[in-house]
Design a protein around this motif. Structure first.
Motif, PDB file in Angstrom:
ATOM      1  N   GLU A  11       1.302  -1.266   0.017  1.00  0.00           N
ATOM      2  CA  GLU A  11       0.244   0.314  -0.236  1.00  0.00           C
ATOM      3  C   GLU A  11       0.832   1.655   0.358  1.00  0.00           C
ATOM      4  O   GLU A  11       0.425   1.766  -0.233  1.00  0.00           O
ATOM      5  N   ARG A  14       1.875   1.687  -3.372  1.00  0.00           N
ATOM      6  CA  ARG A  14       1.043   2.177  -4.734  1.00  0.00           C
ATOM      7  C   ARG A  14       1.278   3.604  -4.167  1.00  0.00           C
ATOM      8  O   ARG A  14       0.852   4.284  -5.263  1.00  0.00           O
ATOM      9  N   ILE A  47      -1.936  -5.951  -3.855  1.00  0.00           N
ATOM     10  CA  ILE A  47      -2.804  -5.679  -2.614  1.00  0.00           C
ATOM     11  C   ILE A  47      -4.185  -6.581  -2.319  1.00  0.00           C
ATOM     12  O   ILE A  47      -4.580  -6.666  -0.985  1.00  0.00           O
TER      13      ILE A  47
END
Length: 337
Positions: A11, A14, A47
């Motif tokens: 995460e 990203r 994810i």
């Protein structure tokens, strides 16, 4: 264990890739933009996979917890069965395999004494329930306050008498408020006699040896049970019993005869005599003079078993029916004797 850490890492990646997209002009460098978009798509896919794994792990933990809880409960049940088995193996007395009739009677008058008898009654009923059995309340005489003057419970399961015979005697509850040296003592007398399950008696009591009388017991509805209550006294020994829980005078007379016979058989066994007619009246133990247990509620909580010397700190647990430790100690003492 690594899944949550990996998910946090992906995460973060990203978020960094999304920041890079906002900072650069996608049209100026199509190759770099395409590389960033591919990485962003891969990160999103990772994810999603890690989230799915995390949810599955949570489900597995819940399943494992349920399995662990079931296994723990099963182990407790097995331990309880083993404890019961070990105790039952030590029950060698001639009447230990029989059911039990428990009578709780007044030690003194007063509301606190009546409340104490109610607590003892509930303790024995809950004890039986924890073993998977039920106690049948056959008699309950209430006072004008609504408290218990006396109560009789029958436990119609094997070994009940062997388990509970050590409960006979005086049970004191001791309360000392605010550290006062003056203790408030409430008392109740517990009697336990065998309840013969499917077997008869091999002796009869001659009518000349009995005094038959009735006592004016009243129920809550105000209807007198005098005509149905039967009290029997055995003249040679002075032993007396009462029955009032049946629906007729005749049924109460039969029940009283059976209780009297059971008490006489136990006394004969205790005195090591061959039959009831050989009982020595002078040697009969006065159970009203025999203290069995003390339950201290103030200033600290403690249960002291007088005969075995055992002391347990959890009064509330004992009154909730967890008395197997005390019962087992009494059985061990009888076995060694």
């Amino acid at each position: 264990m690594l899944a949550p850490t990996a998910l946090e890492h992906e995460e973060a990646r990203r978020i960094k890739q999304e920041e890079m997209i906002h900072e650069c002009n996608l049209w100026e460098d199509p190759a770099k933009s395409n590389e960033i978009l591919i990485k962003l798509a891969g990160s999103a896919k990772a994810i999603d996979a890690l989230k799915d794994l995390k949810y599955k792990l949570v489900e597995m933990e819940a399943i494992n917890y349920r399995l662990f809880k079931q296994a723990y409960t099963a182990s407790l049940d097995v331990r309880k069965l083993l404890d019961q088995y070990e105790m039952s193996r030590l029950l060698k007395g001639p009447y230990d395999k029989q059911g039990a009739c428990v009578v709780i009677r007044a030690g003194s008058k007063g509301l606190n004494h009546e409340i104490w008898r109610e607590e003892l009654l509930n303790m024995y009923v809950k004890w039986a329930e924890k073993l998977g059995y039920k106690g049948r309340l056959v008699e309950k005489h209430t006072s004008m306050h609504g408290g218990i003057e006396s109560a009789t419970i029958e436990f119609e399961f094997e070994c009940a008498y062997g388990y509970l015979s050590g409960e006979r005697g005086i049970h004191h509850k001791i309360n000392s408020q605010n550290g006062s040296v003056h203790h408030e003592v409430t008392t109740a007398y517990v009697d336990v006699v065998p309840l013969f399950l499917g077997t008869g008696f091999d002796f009869q009591i001659d009518d000349e040896e009995l005094i038959v009388s009735c006592s004016p017991s009243l129920l809550r509805d105000g209807k007198s049970r005098t005509e149905m209550t039967v009290c029997l006294q055995h003249i040679p020994t002075g032993i007396s019993v009462q029955s009032s829980g049946e629906r007729s005078h005749f049924a109460n007379k039969v029940k009283a005869h059976n209780r009297l016979k059971a008490k006489l058989l136990v006394i004969a066994e205790e005195q090591k005599v061959c039959d009831v007619s050989s009982i020595r009246r002078a040697d009969i133990v006065d159970e009203w003079q025999k203290e069995t247990r003390r339950y201290v509620s103030q200033p600290y909580k403690l249960v002291q078993d007088v005969r075995t010397g055992i002391e347990l700190p959890d009064l509330n647990s004992i009154l909730d029916g967890n008395i197997n430790t005390l019962i087992g100690a009494h059985i061990n003492i009888r076995h060694t004797e």
